[in-house]
Design an enzyme around this catalytic site. Structure first.
Site, PDB file in Angstrom:
ATOM      1  N   ASP A 281       0.874  -1.150   0.000  1.00 34.58           N
ATOM      2  CA  ASP A 281       0.000   0.000   0.000  1.00 34.58           C
ATOM      3  C   ASP A 281       0.924   1.216   0.000  1.00 34.58           C
ATOM      4  O   ASP A 281       2.031   1.150   0.518  1.00 34.58           O
ATOM      5  CB  ASP A 281      -0.853  -0.033   1.271  1.00 34.58           C
ATOM      6  CG  ASP A 281      -1.705   1.202   1.379  1.00 34.58           C
ATOM      7  OD1 ASP A 281      -2.325   1.549   0.376  1.00 34.58           O
ATOM      8  OD2 ASP A 281      -1.726   1.815   2.463  1.00 34.58           O
TER       9      ASP A 281
ATOM     10  N   ASP B 202      -1.214  -1.019   6.277  1.00 36.97           N
ATOM     11  CA  ASP B 202      -1.542  -0.810   7.679  1.00 36.97           C
ATOM     12  C   ASP B 202      -2.800  -1.605   7.990  1.00 36.97           C
ATOM     13  O   ASP B 202      -3.626  -1.868   7.134  1.00 36.97           O
ATOM     14  CB  ASP B 202      -1.664   0.679   8.031  1.00 36.97           C
ATOM     15  CG  ASP B 202      -2.905   1.311   7.477  1.00 36.97           C
ATOM     16  OD1 ASP B 202      -3.999   0.811   7.761  1.00 36.97           O
ATOM     17  OD2 ASP B 202      -2.781   2.310   6.742  1.00 36.97           O
TER      18      ASP B 202
ATOM     19  N   ASP C 181      -6.464  -1.408   5.511  1.00 41.80           N
ATOM     20  CA  ASP C 181      -6.182  -2.416   4.500  1.00 41.80           C
ATOM     21  C   ASP C 181      -6.578  -3.818   4.924  1.00 41.80           C
ATOM     22  O   ASP C 181      -6.183  -4.795   4.297  1.00 41.80           O
ATOM     23  CB  ASP C 181      -4.684  -2.395   4.158  1.00 41.80           C
ATOM     24  CG  ASP C 181      -4.256  -1.040   3.646  1.00 41.80           C
ATOM     25  OD1 ASP C 181      -5.099  -0.369   3.044  1.00 41.80           O
ATOM     26  OD2 ASP C 181      -3.098  -0.658   3.855  1.00 41.80           O
TER      27      ASP C 181
END
Lengths: 646, 72
Positions: free
Chosen positions: A345, A541, A545
């Protein structure tokens, strides 16, 4: 937690007592048995020897070995077979031959029974010590917490036990002292060594408003800390819980070993009987047949088979915990080996997750202040990190009242200030609302080339300017991505940013593939698509996510430094550095390698040793030595994992 | 559903742990059991009505002793 330590210690102490006791008697037994053979001396007249041996061996088997005999015999009766059953049967049969010997039925193995038990006890003692070493890191973790806290009650400083600290108490922590529990700094400033819980080697500066973690060590200033979490809610308690629970999870490769372990003992029992019968048929030699059967009983080592995996997992997760890498599921270390693609991410993982306003551009005669105030008035009502960046940039300015406010998820915001309709957001939103961005396209392009996220501000359908926000890349992201690329992983970045901004960031850190314009809810779907071409690890995180972390074959959840995302993620990193990902991969590989090695040796041992015993090539004492050695080897080998550099 | 953590004394080998697992699984209401010989811990997921006493008995049937029960 205190009793945990004492179980280990009690076990070691108890094996030690048995070890000393049994050898004190077994050494004379050996002297008596072998002095004749070796030196031609007879310490005890031949006539008395069997009685002396029976008397000396009795306490070894039935006092020092009582626990083993009891557990083993109970196992035979209740059909909960365990390795004690084998040892118990082997030694008791051997002991009984001492009596049978009087009737001339068989050779006297009672001295041998004592030797077998002593060696078994010795093996267990060494193994329990080694196991203690294997769990030492985890035990250290348990003992890490502070015992006492100095708190402010009224104007007085009093020292109270840690269990009495309540949320809201203000604690005073002097230099060199442990911070008693999680909290927030309310006065003074200092730096804090957090290495014991996050693996972060450099002390972290803490000022007023900064979060601190319990059990970390205050370095150079006095800190006044208001407790925010106590007891089982603290960071440390969560880490301990994670690590402990992980020990209960299974590594898939272990399943085979577990299946074998559960049928191993009955099979060996049958094998021993068959061996005895066969030897009787072919040799008609009772002594020999009994000796061989005993060897078969005591050589089998179900214990090391069952221990091969959990002991390595324990050492591995202990090593990880020390570095702030928490393996939550044993399965992850096996799956990690198959992972080809690592998806990151962007925000908060590759970047610091704290965007800042870096550039402001206005159209025509619009003033910068006006643009910022207008934007901030709307952004103030949003929780988005970008919104916060803009609001804090305009801090102190007068904000206006906003009506008909609406969040357009993943695209921007809209609302009315006075009679003006304000729309703020990305290009997609402008297109949606048919607002022309023609005039500032070049500027937007320029921002995006630099990896800045552009927020376009419009008033009554006309663009009045743009704000560029950038989220700085974490210091070691570049190094970590390079290492992963070099190891042959396909690195992918996933983000809600547009293509150009995303590519700029990806280029900065060396990521090969980017998936841009992904709405927060679609990350899991993208991971699923990537999974079509191999196993995927997702790094993100744990809060935003979570679905993607769950979808991935291995979910690596990043902590933010003071909070750890527990629920999602197979591996949790306490510190927010991407180097943790590299370390987690290395650790998983090393641990899994050790497990495979252990299982290989254990299988190899049993496959070679049992047939040798059946063939009558091993004396029972040699068989027992081999067995003890094999189980010590497994534990010792697991401890060798510690030498690996992670 | 409740989650319990049992501290079990006396297990010294992996077949011990698998015996405890087997024995606990037979207790009515118990859904999920994992026992670690390394940490002396057993994690049990069971219906709320499951008796702790019966779980303790199950552990002793396998030859070991529960020294602590903690509800997670």
């Amino acid at each position: 937690m205190a009793e945990e330590k004492s179980i280990e210690e009690r076990e070691i102490a108890s094996w030690k007592r048995k070890l000393i006791g049994s050898w004190v008697l077994t050494v004379p037994i050996m002297l008596i048995m072998y002095s004749g053979m070796v030196f031609g001396l007879s310490l005890v007249p031949m006539k008395w020897m069997p009685i002396v041996l029976l008397v000396l061996a009795f306490p070894v088997i039935f006092i020092f070995g009582w626990q083993t005999i009891k557990a083993g015999m109970r196992g035979l009766v209740t059909f909960y077979f365990n390795m004690d059953s084998l040892i118990a049967l082997g030694t008791v049969i051997a002991y009984i031959t001492g009596f049978l010997h009087f009737f001339g039925l068989t050779q006297d193995y009672s001295g041998v029974s004592s030797m077998i038990m002593s060696i078994f006890v010795t093996g267990k003692y060494i193994e329990s010590r080694a196991r203690g070493r294997a769990s030492s890191e985890i035990r250290k973790l348990l003992e890490l917490g502070a015992k006492k806290a100095r708190v402010l009650r009224g104007k007085e400083e009093i020292e109270i036990p840690i269990s009495d600290v309540k949320v809201g108490d203000v604690m005073i922590v002097k230099p060199g002292e442990k911070i008693p529990t999680d909290g927030v700094v309310v006065r003074e400033e200092s730096s804090v060594d957090e290495s014991m819980v996050t693996g972060e080697s450099l002390p972290v500066d803490k000022t007023k408003g900064g979060n601190v973690i319990g059990a970390t060590v205050n370095q150079d200033g006095v800190l006044y800390i208001k407790a925010t979490k106590v007891g089982k809610d603290t960071f440390l308690a969560n880490i301990i819980k994670l690590v402990e629970e992980a020990q209960g999870t299974k590594v898939p490769i272990q399943k085979v070993a577990d299946k074998i372990t559960s049928v191993f003992v009955p099979i060996i029992l049958m094998l021993a009987v068959l061996t005895f019968v066969n030897w009787m048929i072919f040799t008609q030699d009772v002594s020999r047949s009994i000796g061989v059967a005993i060897a078969v009983l005591v050589i089998a080592c179900p214990c090391s088979l069952g221990l091969a995996t959990p002991i390595a997992l324990m050492v591995g997760s202990g090593m990880g915990a020390k570095r702030g890498i928490l393996i939550r599921k044993g399965e992850a270390i096996q799956t990690m080996k198959e992972v080809k693609t690592i998806v990151f991410d962007k925000t908060g993982t590759i970047t610091k997750g704290k965007p800042e306003v870096v550039d402001v551009y206005t159209v025509g005669k619009i003033k910068k202040d006006y643009l910022l105030e207008t934007a901030a008035s709307l952004e103030k009502l949003s929780e988005h990190p970008i919104a916060r960046a803009i609001v804090s940039f305009v801090d102190g300015k007068k904000l206006k009242e906003v009506k008909k406010f609406k969040i357009l998820r993943g695209r921007g915001l809209q609302g009315e200030i006075g009679k003006k309709k304000i729309v703020i957001g990305n290009q997609t939103l402008m297109k949606e609302q048919k607002i022309l961005v023609k005039g500032i396209e070049a500027k937007i392009g320029e921002f995006e080339e630099d990896g800045k996220t552009t927020i376009i501000v419009s008033e009554n359908g006309k663009v009045i300017g743009a704000i560029a926000v950038a989220d700085a890349v974490k210091e070691d992201s570049l190094e970590a991505v390079k290492k992963l690329n070099d190891s042959g992983y396909k690195t992918v970045m996933i983000t809600g940013d547009n293509e150009r901004t995303a590519l700029a960031i990806a280029k900065q850190v060396g990521i090969k593939y980017t998936i841009a314009n992904v709405l927060p809810g679609d990350k899991a779907k993208k991971v699923e698509e990537l999974q079509k071409s191999g196993m995927v690890a997702f790094v993100g995180d744990g809060i935003n996510d979570a679905p993607a972390l769950k979808q991935a074959n291995v979910g690596i959840a990043m902590g933010t430094g003071t909070d750890i995302a527990i629920e999602a993620g197979d591996i949790v990193l306490a510190k927010g550095s991407l180097m943790g990902v590299v370390q987690a991969i290395n650790l998983s590989r090393a641990t899994f390698g050790k497990i495979k090695q252990n299982l290989f040796w254990v299988f190899a041992y049993n496959v070679v040793a049992i047939p040798l015993a059946v063939a009558g090539l091993l004396h029972p004492v040699i068989a027992e030595i081999a067995m003890a050695a094999s189980s010590i080897t497994v534990v010792g080998n697991a401890n060798l994992l510690r030498r690996r550099k992670i | 559903m409740k989650k319990l953590k049992l501290t079990i004394e006396g297990m010294h080998c992996a077949s011990c742990a698998s015996n405890v697992e087997k024995s606990l699984k037979k207790v009515k209401g118990v859904k999920e059991v994992t026992v670690s010989v390394m940490t002396h811990k057993g994690f049990v997921e069971a219906d709320d009505s499951t008796s702790e006493e019966e779980m303790k008995n199950a552990v002793s049937r396998a030859g070991f002793k529960v020294v602590e029960v903690r509800v997670e």
